[in-house]
Design a protein around this motif. Structure first.
Motif, mmCIF file in Angstrom:
data_model
loop_
_atom_site.group_PDB
_atom_site.id
_atom_site.type_symbol
_atom_site.label_atom_id
_atom_site.label_comp_id
_atom_site.label_asym_id
_atom_site.label_seq_id
_atom_site.Cartn_x
_atom_site.Cartn_y
_atom_site.Cartn_z
ATOM 1 N N THR A 184 48.284 -29.283 0.256
ATOM 2 C CA THR A 184 48.917 -30.401 0.961
ATOM 3 C C THR A 184 48.143 -30.827 2.214
ATOM 4 O O THR A 184 48.504 -31.805 2.856
ATOM 5 N N ALA A 185 47.070 -30.102 2.544
ATOM 6 C CA ALA A 185 46.327 -30.393 3.782
ATOM 7 C C ALA A 185 45.892 -31.856 3.851
ATOM 8 O O ALA A 185 45.332 -32.382 2.895
ATOM 9 N N GLY A 186 46.171 -32.476 4.977
ATOM 10 C CA GLY A 186 45.739 -33.851 5.198
ATOM 11 C C GLY A 186 46.554 -34.871 4.417
ATOM 12 O O GLY A 186 46.225 -36.048 4.391
ATOM 13 N N THR A 187 47.606 -34.430 3.752
ATOM 14 C CA THR A 187 48.422 -35.380 2.998
ATOM 15 C C THR A 187 49.784 -35.524 3.667
ATOM 16 O O THR A 187 50.125 -34.797 4.588
ATOM 17 N N ILE A 188 50.525 -36.438 3.128
ATOM 18 C CA ILE A 188 51.850 -36.775 3.605
ATOM 19 C C ILE A 188 52.802 -35.561 3.607
ATOM 20 O O ILE A 188 53.719 -35.476 4.404
ATOM 21 N N PHE A 189 52.561 -34.595 2.723
ATOM 22 C CA PHE A 189 53.466 -33.454 2.610
ATOM 23 C C PHE A 189 53.266 -32.433 3.730
ATOM 24 O O PHE A 189 54.072 -31.551 3.908
ATOM 25 N N HIS A 190 52.170 -32.583 4.446
ATOM 26 C CA HIS A 190 51.712 -31.469 5.250
ATOM 27 C C HIS A 190 52.580 -31.080 6.446
ATOM 28 O O HIS A 190 53.028 -29.945 6.553
ATOM 29 N N THR A 243 54.030 -41.565 -8.822
ATOM 30 C CA THR A 243 54.408 -41.681 -7.411
ATOM 31 C C THR A 243 53.921 -40.464 -6.628
ATOM 32 O O THR A 243 53.391 -40.591 -5.530
ATOM 33 N N LEU A 244 54.077 -39.283 -7.227
ATOM 34 C CA LEU A 244 53.555 -38.068 -6.577
ATOM 35 C C LEU A 244 52.043 -38.165 -6.385
ATOM 36 O O LEU A 244 51.510 -37.784 -5.347
ATOM 37 N N LEU A 245 51.386 -38.737 -7.382
ATOM 38 C CA LEU A 245 49.934 -38.900 -7.309
ATOM 39 C C LEU A 245 49.557 -39.792 -6.121
ATOM 40 O O LEU A 245 48.619 -39.517 -5.379
ATOM 41 N N ARG A 246 50.325 -40.857 -5.934
ATOM 42 C CA ARG A 246 50.070 -41.728 -4.784
ATOM 43 C C ARG A 246 50.316 -40.997 -3.471
ATOM 44 O O ARG A 246 49.588 -41.156 -2.507
ATOM 45 N N LEU A 247 51.368 -40.185 -3.450
ATOM 46 C CA LEU A 247 51.705 -39.461 -2.222
ATOM 47 C C LEU A 247 50.628 -38.439 -1.862
ATOM 48 O O LEU A 247 50.246 -38.321 -0.704
ATOM 49 N N ILE A 248 50.144 -37.724 -2.871
ATOM 50 C CA ILE A 248 49.154 -36.681 -2.583
ATOM 51 C C ILE A 248 47.796 -37.318 -2.238
ATOM 52 O O ILE A 248 46.968 -36.704 -1.575
ATOM 53 N N SER A 249 47.602 -38.575 -2.633
ATOM 54 C CA SER A 249 46.341 -39.255 -2.307
ATOM 55 C C SER A 249 46.416 -40.062 -1.021
ATOM 56 O O SER A 249 45.416 -40.560 -0.538
ATOM 57 N N SER A 250 47.618 -40.232 -0.488
ATOM 58 C CA SER A 250 47.738 -41.118 0.678
ATOM 59 C C SER A 250 47.689 -40.318 1.972
ATOM 60 O O SER A 250 48.037 -39.145 2.009
ATOM 61 N N GLU A 251 47.252 -40.977 3.009
ATOM 62 C CA GLU A 251 47.171 -40.283 4.293
ATOM 63 C C GLU A 251 48.552 -40.147 4.905
ATOM 64 O O GLU A 251 49.457 -40.905 4.606
ATOM 65 N N ASN A 252 48.650 -39.193 5.771
ATOM 66 C CA ASN A 252 49.922 -38.940 6.426
ATOM 67 C C ASN A 252 50.317 -40.109 7.323
ATOM 68 O O ASN A 252 49.511 -40.636 8.057
ATOM 69 N N LEU A 253 51.552 -40.494 7.217
ATOM 70 C CA LEU A 253 52.058 -41.553 8.076
ATOM 71 C C LEU A 253 52.816 -40.891 9.219
ATOM 72 O O LEU A 253 53.851 -40.284 9.024
ATOM 73 N N GLU A 254 52.231 -41.001 10.380
ATOM 74 C CA GLU A 254 52.805 -40.304 11.522
ATOM 75 C C GLU A 254 54.209 -40.810 11.843
ATOM 76 O O GLU A 254 54.464 -42.005 11.870
ATOM 77 N N TYR A 255 55.055 -39.871 12.114
ATOM 78 C CA TYR A 255 56.428 -40.213 12.472
ATOM 79 C C TYR A 255 56.466 -41.083 13.728
ATOM 80 O O TYR A 255 57.192 -42.060 13.807
ATOM 81 N N LYS A 256 55.634 -40.717 14.695
ATOM 82 C CA LYS A 256 55.559 -41.473 15.950
ATOM 83 C C LYS A 256 55.278 -42.950 15.702
ATOM 84 O O LYS A 256 55.858 -43.822 16.305
ATOM 85 N N GLU A 257 54.356 -43.176 14.764
ATOM 86 C CA GLU A 257 53.966 -44.531 14.429
ATOM 87 C C GLU A 257 55.150 -45.335 13.894
ATOM 88 O O GLU A 257 55.358 -46.491 14.258
ATOM 89 N N LEU A 258 55.926 -44.672 13.028
ATOM 90 C CA LEU A 258 57.106 -45.327 12.460
ATOM 91 C C LEU A 258 58.132 -45.658 13.515
ATOM 92 O O LEU A 258 58.698 -46.744 13.544
ATOM 93 N N VAL A 259 58.390 -44.704 14.382
ATOM 94 C CA VAL A 259 59.398 -44.889 15.407
ATOM 95 C C VAL A 259 58.976 -45.983 16.384
ATOM 96 O O VAL A 259 59.773 -46.789 16.811
#
Ligand SMILES: [Zn+2]
Length: 318
Positions: A73-79, A297-313
């Protein structure tokens, strides 16, 4: 580690029982993520080497070439998430399975997580599917506009009014749709309902080789035909909705499905996030006949960069 050429196993259509059986533990989830992330075998995330050893106890890999340690999960959205992977998988399943989408509140109850966690999860999954297919539409394409916002029960009336006035009611967001019959949909929020905007949208989303474009009689659509593409219209103001196979009913159907999904699942959507909801909706719509939507969808998630929570807020507060 031996190179593995075996592709990620398509598990067929997902259902709740299969989900629990196949992805009930963190380890099982990791195995699928590993296959999706590295279909040709694990590679170092730093130097790309395929000489990798496993540290089973810590769910880590270590690179034999550069000594770097990393996880699937390193560097991915799950991390960064403190949420167990089976809950992530369940969230993805629920969001894929529900035709009309699922709200943060529903997710909170179903997964038994805090509202903030559920909200964050929804947004991350939406963001991950946001860069959906952008290939130009071909064949017969319907183009239409609608307005989103305000009270649901007044929406139909408002739609009718804007057709007569030629402009949208204030406080509503205009959404343009291009739908390939039997194919994908492209949706976009725009401010202006003029020739320039509509023509730019059509040029951006529809192939120059598309056979036919169908719209209503609205003036601003005029001139979109060329030698390869015919432009056919129905005159809604004269109560003409279908003439032979000329109509924009597919587009109207998509709009009404989207509006029902907003009312049913989300209750209200800030215009700021509307693009993201539209993207999620398009992704789900385009994949309506895809039995592997869960895996994709999982494939997209594991390939996408992490979306920082701070950014969303920050987005939300701005
Ligand atoms: Zn390395």
């Amino acid at each position: 580690m031996a190179k593995r050429t075996q592709k990620a196993q398509p598990k067929g259509e997902m259902n709740l029982m299969k989900l629990m059986e196949q992805f009930g533990t963190d380890e099982k989830c990791r195995m699928l993520l590993e296959k999706l992330r590295w279909p040709e075998g694990v590679r170092c995330t730093r130097c790309q080497s395929d000489k990798i050893s496993r540290i089973y106890k810590r769910n880590q890999f270590v690179c034999d070439a550069c000594d770097y340690q990393f996880s699937v999960t390193a560097g991915t959205i799950f991390h960064d998430s403190h949420m167990p992977l089976p809950k992530w998988f369940a969230a993805v399943y629920l969001m894929c399975e529900s035709r009309k989408g699922i709200s943060a509140n529903q997710l909170k109850r179903t997964l038994n997580v805090a509202y903030q966690t559920a909200w964050h999860l929804c947004h991350r999954i939406r963001k991950a599917v946001a860069d959906a297919d952008t290939s130009p539409l071909v064949g017969t394409v319907e183009v239409d506009e609608t307005f989103i916002g305000g009270k649901a029960k007044n929406m139909h009336k408002a739609d009718r009014a804007r057709r007569i006035q030629g402009r949208g009611p204030s406080g509503k967001a205009m959404v343009l749709a291009a739908i390939q019959r039997g194919g994908g949909v492209r949706l976009r929020v725009e401010d202006r309902r003029d020739r320039e905007t509509l023509h730019a949208f059509i040029k951006g989303e529809i192939s120059p080789d598309a056979a036919r474009i169908m719209t209503d009689e609205f003036e601003a659509y005029k001139g979109i035909e060329d030698e390869n593409t015919t432009h056919e219209t129905v005159n809604h103001s004269k109560d003409e909705y279908v003439r032979g196979d000329v109509h924009t009913n597919t587009a109207e159907g998509v709009f009404s499905l989207f509006k029902r999904s907003l009312v049913g699942a989300y209750h209200q959507v800030s215009v700021k996030h509307l693009d993201r909801y539209l993207d999620e909706f398009s992704f789900r719509f385009d994949n309506r006949n895809n039995p592997y939507l869960f895996r994709d969808t999982l494939l997209r998630l594991i390939s996408s960069e992490n979306l920082e929570y701070k950014e969303l807020v920050k987005d939300e507060a701005a």
